[in-house]
Design a protein around this motif. Structure first.
Motif, PDB file in Angstrom:
ATOM      1  N   LEU A  24       1.124   4.113  -3.422  1.00  0.00           N
ATOM      2  CA  LEU A  24       0.653   5.498  -3.250  1.00  0.00           C
ATOM      3  C   LEU A  24       0.752   6.205  -4.601  1.00  0.00           C
ATOM      4  O   LEU A  24       1.746   6.050  -5.313  1.00  0.00           O
ATOM      5  CB  LEU A  24       1.522   6.230  -2.220  1.00  0.00           C
ATOM      6  CG  LEU A  24       1.305   5.847  -0.757  1.00  0.00           C
ATOM      7  CD1 LEU A  24       2.337   6.544   0.116  1.00  0.00           C
ATOM      8  CD2 LEU A  24      -0.112   6.184  -0.317  1.00  0.00           C
ATOM      9  N   LEU A  59      -3.243   7.459   4.227  1.00  0.00           N
ATOM     10  CA  LEU A  59      -3.033   6.014   4.373  1.00  0.00           C
ATOM     11  C   LEU A  59      -3.001   5.630   5.851  1.00  0.00           C
ATOM     12  O   LEU A  59      -3.577   4.614   6.265  1.00  0.00           O
ATOM     13  CB  LEU A  59      -1.736   5.601   3.657  1.00  0.00           C
ATOM     14  CG  LEU A  59      -1.355   4.125   3.725  1.00  0.00           C
ATOM     15  CD1 LEU A  59      -2.468   3.235   3.182  1.00  0.00           C
ATOM     16  CD2 LEU A  59      -0.057   3.858   2.954  1.00  0.00           C
ATOM     17  N   ARG A  84       0.817  -1.209   0.000  1.00  0.00           N
ATOM     18  CA  ARG A  84       0.000   0.000   0.000  1.00  0.00           C
ATOM     19  C   ARG A  84       0.851   1.258   0.000  1.00  0.00           C
ATOM     20  O   ARG A  84       0.417   2.292  -0.486  1.00  0.00           O
ATOM     21  CB  ARG A  84      -0.957  -0.032   1.192  1.00  0.00           C
ATOM     22  CG  ARG A  84      -1.855  -1.254   1.005  1.00  0.00           C
ATOM     23  CD  ARG A  84      -3.027  -1.377   1.877  1.00  0.00           C
ATOM     24  NE  ARG A  84      -3.919  -0.257   1.976  1.00  0.00           N
ATOM     25  CZ  ARG A  84      -4.922  -0.256   2.866  1.00  0.00           C
ATOM     26  NH1 ARG A  84      -5.073  -1.278   3.680  1.00  0.00           N
ATOM     27  NH2 ARG A  84      -5.730   0.755   2.943  1.00  0.00           N
ATOM     28  N   SER A  96      -5.697   3.118   7.582  1.00  0.00           N
ATOM     29  CA  SER A  96      -5.348   1.840   8.206  1.00  0.00           C
ATOM     30  C   SER A  96      -5.737   1.836   9.666  1.00  0.00           C
ATOM     31  O   SER A  96      -6.078   0.788  10.209  1.00  0.00           O
ATOM     32  CB  SER A  96      -3.853   1.495   8.049  1.00  0.00           C
ATOM     33  OG  SER A  96      -3.161   2.475   7.402  1.00  0.00           O
TER      34      SER A  96
END
Ligand SMILES: Nc1ncnc2c1ncn2[C@@H]1O[C@H](COP(=O)(O)OP(=O)(O)O)[C@@H](O)[C@H]1O
Ligand SMILES: [Mg+2]
Length: 598
Positions: A551, A586, A547, A590
C-alpha cells in the motif's frame, strides 16, 4: 608539674583508607558527625565498641596520622535546606562544587569548608501567614521565587507548632534572618529560611497514596508500554554502552516533574565531567529556560572518596523530599547505583564485615530499600498532593541481570526497563527490551490515559501481544525460514517490524521525535494497529499479504514518528485517513476480483 604526655580527648589510632578508628570516643553516638585531624575532615561514626569508634571519612585521608585529634559534633550528618539549592552542583556531603572550585582553583581540597547555601544572599520573601494564625510543622508560611521556574515554599520546621507571634514584612532577607516568631508550648521559636535535616532519615508526610498519575516522559516505550507513575520507583539495568545515561538524561529533560535531582556516580572517569559540563547547557523544553533552574546535581567523580559516594544517594533523596514537602513533584535519578553499591562493598571490606554475595555486604538489600522506599505519592504535612519518583540505573557486569545489585533492586521497584545489548548493538534506541521489561504501574495509570484515549489499554495490550507472538514466530522462522508461514502469521512479523521501527525506536537526538507527547503516542500506535486490524481482515478474506505491504502509505506510516511533530496531529490524522482509504480501496478491488474469478 609535668603535662600529661597523653593527648587530651579523642584521637585517631588506626587508618585504613576511608575508614578511621578513634579512641576516647565513649560519648560518641552512632551516625554522629565528627571532624578528623587538624584539617577537620568530615566523617561519620559507623561502629562503636567500648571507647573505640569506627569512622567513615568523606574526604581523602592520605595525610592523616595516628594521634591526630578527633572532634565530635553531637549531630548526625545533615543537609541544609532552603532557597538556593536549585541550580547547585554538590558533592555527596552537600559541598557546592562550583563554590569550592572558585575558592581553591581546583576540585575539592581536604577539610575545605564552604557553606552549602549562600548566607549573604538576600531573597525576596512574601509571608502567607499572619499574626495570630495557628501553625504546625510542614505548613507553608511564606514564599520565595527561587529561580524563574521554582517558587520555593518556606515551611514551618519539624516539631514546631503554635501561634504566630510576629511575621516579617514582605522584603529581602538572608537565610538566617528571623522571618517569624512562633509561640509554642516549649517557648518562642524563631523561624528562618534555613533548616537542616539528617540525610539518613526520611522527612515526615501526612499520608501515602497509591500511585495513580503517570510520570510523562515523552519516551514511547516508557509511557505507553512500561509507564512510570508519579511517586513510583524504577530501575534501568543495562550493560556498558546500552543507554542508561542517555535514557536518564532524557527523563531528566522531558519528564513532567517540577524538580529534578540527578545523582551521578560516574561509571567512567570522565563521565561525571561530561555531566557537569552538559547539564548546565541543557534547556528546559517547556519553558526554554536553563534546565538547571529546576535541577540539583550531586556529583561523585571517581577521584572522590568512596564514603562520599555511599552517602550521596541519601543526600539527594533528602533534598528531593524537601521539595516534595513544598507540594511539588520531584524526580530523582541515580546513575549508577552499581557504582554506589561498589562503594558499600569497599567500605564493608575495610570494616572487615562478613561479605555476602559477590563481596557485597549482607546489608545491601536493606540499604537499597532505604533508598527506594523514600519515593512515593503523598499528601504533605501541609495537605498538598506531591511525589518523589526514583529511577536508578544499574550496570551489572557483563549485562548479566542475575547479579546481586539488579536482583535486590527488583524487590523495591515496580518498573523495570531492561536495556538489551543486542538491541543497542543493532542501534535500536532506547534499547529497552519489550519482552524483558515490565511496569506494575500500567494499571494504576490506565484511568489517566483512558481520559485522553479510551482505547489506550486495548491498544497497549494488543501491541504487546503482537510482539510476544512475533517472538514465538521468529523461533519458527529460525528453524524453517519465513516461507512456510501463512500470510496471517507473516502479517504479524510485518506489523511487529513497524511497531519496533516506527514506534518503539525513538532517537534522543531527533528534533521532532526526542519528546513524544501523549496524544501523539496514542495516534501513532493507533495508526499502526489500524494497519494491522484491517490488514488482518483483508488477509483472512484471501488478499495476498504482499498487497497490504505494498500500500502506498506504508512507508509514511513507518516514518510518521519523525515526520509529524507534537503540534502536527492534524497531519497525522490525515495520514490515518489516507491509510483507511487505501485499505478500503484494496478491499473493494479484491472483492471485485473475487467476483470476476467466481
Ligand atoms: N535514546 C537514544 N537515542 C539515540 N542514541 C542513543 C539513545 N540511547 C543510547 N544511545 C546511544 O548509545 C550510546 C551509549 O549510551 P550511554 O547512555 O552512554 O550508555 P551507558 O550509560 O549505558 O553506558 C550513546 O552515546 C548514544 O549514541
Ligand atoms: Mg552511563
Amino acid at each position: 608539674m609535668n603535662a600529661s604526655p597523653k593527648a587530651a580527648g579523642p584521637t585517631v589510632v588506626r587508618i585504613s583508607g576511608p575508614i578511621v578508628t578513634a579512641a576516647g570516643m565513649r560519648s560518641a553516638a552512632m551516625y554522629e558527625v565528627v571532624h578528623v585531624g587538624a584539617a577537620g575532615l568530615v566523617g561519620e561514626v559507623v561502629r562503636i565498641v567500648g571507647d573505640r569508634a569506627t569512622i567513615q571519612v568523606y574526604e581523602d585521608t592520605t595525610m592523616l596520622k595516628p594521634g591526630a585529634p578527633v572532634r565530635c559534633t553531637g549531630a548526625p550528618l545533615s543537609v541544609w535546606l532552603g532557597p538556593g539549592l536549585i541550580g547547585n552542583i554538590y558533592d555527596g556531603i552537600q559541598r557546592p562544587l562550583p563554590g569550592i572550585q572558585k575558592r581553591s582553583g581546583a576540585w575539592i581540597q581536604r577539610g575545605e569548608k564552604v557553606d552549602p547555601l549562600d548566607l549573604t544572599k538576600r531573597w525576596t520573601f512574601a509571608p502567607v501567614m499572619r499574626c495570630g494564625d495557628t501553625v504546625r510543622a510542614g505548613q507553608v508560611f511564606g514564599e520565595v521565587q527561587e529561580t524563574e521556574l521554582v517558587r520555593h515554599r518556606v515551611l514551618i520546621p519539624s516539631q514546631v507548632a503554635g501561634k504566630v507571634k510576629s511575621v516579617a514584612a514582605p522584603g529581602d532577607y538572608t537565610l538566617r534572618d528571623t522571618l517569624a516568631v512562633i509561640e509554642t508550648p516549649g517557648g518562642d521559636r524563631e523561624i528562618t529560611m534555613l533548616q537542616r535535616w539528617p540525610v539518613r532519615e526520611s522527612r515526615p508526610i501526612r499520608e501515602r497514596w497509591r500511585v495513580s498519575l503517570p510520570l510523562i516522559t515523552g519516551q514511547r516505550v516508557i509511557d505507553t508500554f512500561f509507564p512510570m507513575g508519579k511517586g513510583g520507583a524504577g530501575a534501568i539495568p543495562g550493560g556498558f554502552g546500552t543507554g542508561k545515561t542517555i535514557t536518564q538524561h532524557q527523563l531528566a529533560k522531558w519528564s513532567d516533574a517540577e524538580i529534578i535531582v540527578f545523582i551521578g556516580c560516574g561509571e567512567r572517569g570522565n563521565e561525571m565531567t561530561s555531566v557537569l559540563r552538559e547539564f548546565p547547557e541543557l534547556k528546559d523544553p517547556r519553558s526554554g529556560r536553563p534546565l538547571m533552574e529546576r535541577t540539583i546535581l550531586i556529583a561523585n567523580t571517581s577521584n572522590m572518596p568512596v564514603a562520599a559516594r555511599e552517602v550521596s544517594i541519601y543526600t539527594g533523596i533528602t533534598l528531593a523530599e524537601y521539595y516534595r514537602d513544598q507540594g511539588l513533584n520531584v524526580a530523582v535519578f541515580a546513575d549508577s547505583t552499581s557504582r554506589w553499591a561498589e562503594a558499600l562493598r569497599e567500605l564493608a571490606a575495610r570494616l572487615e564485615e562478613m561479605p555476602a554475595e559477590e563481596g557485597f555486604p549482607a546489608t545491601l538489600a536493606t540499604r537499597l530499600a532505604q533508598f527506594y522506599e523514600r519515593g512515593g505519592a503523598v499528601t504533605t504535612l501541609a495537605g498538598q498532593p506531591a511525589s518523589v519518583t526514583i529511577v536508578g540505573a544499574v550496570s551489572p557486569p557483563g549485562g548479566d541481570f542475575s547479579e546481586p545489585v539488579t536482583q535486590h533492586t527488583r524487590r523495591f521497584i515496580r518498573c523495570f526497563w531492561a536495556l538489551d545489548t543486542e538491541l543497542a548493538n543493532a542501534r535500536h534506541y532506547p534499547a529497552i527490551h519489550w519482552l524483558q521489561s515490565y511496569s506494575e504501574y500500567a494499571e494504576n495509570v490506565a484511568a489517566w490515559w483512558e481520559k485522553q484515549a479510551p482505547d489506550w489499554s486495548e491498544l497497549r495490550t494488543e501491541a504487546l501481544t503482537l510482539l510476544q507472538r512475533e517472538e514465538r514466530l521468529q523461533q519458527v522462522v529460525r528453524l524453517v525460514g519465513p516461507d512456510v508461514l501463512p500470510d496471517s502469521q507473516r502479517l504479524i512479523l510485518f506489523i511487529a517490524e513497524i511497531l519496533k521501527d516506527g514506534f518503539l525506536a525513538q532517537s534522543a537526538f531527533h528534533e521532532k521525535d526526542t519528546f513524544c507527547a501523549p496524544e501523539r503516542q496514542v495516534a501513532l500506535l493507533r495508526l499502526i494497529l489500524t494497519l494491522y486490524r484491517r490488514g488482518r481482515d483483508l488477509v483472512e478474506a484471501g488478499v495476498p499479504l504482499g498487497r497490504v505491504r505494498e500500500l502506498p502509505c506504508v512507508p509514511a506510516v513507518l516514518h510518521a514518528k519523525e515526520t509529524f511533530g507534537n503540534d502536527e496531529l492534524p497531519l497525522l490524522a490525515e495520514l490515518d485517513q489516507r491509510l483507511r482509504d487505501e485499505l478500503d480501496a484494496l478491499a473493494k478491488q479484491s472483492a471485485r476480483e473475487g467476483r470476476q474469478d467466481g
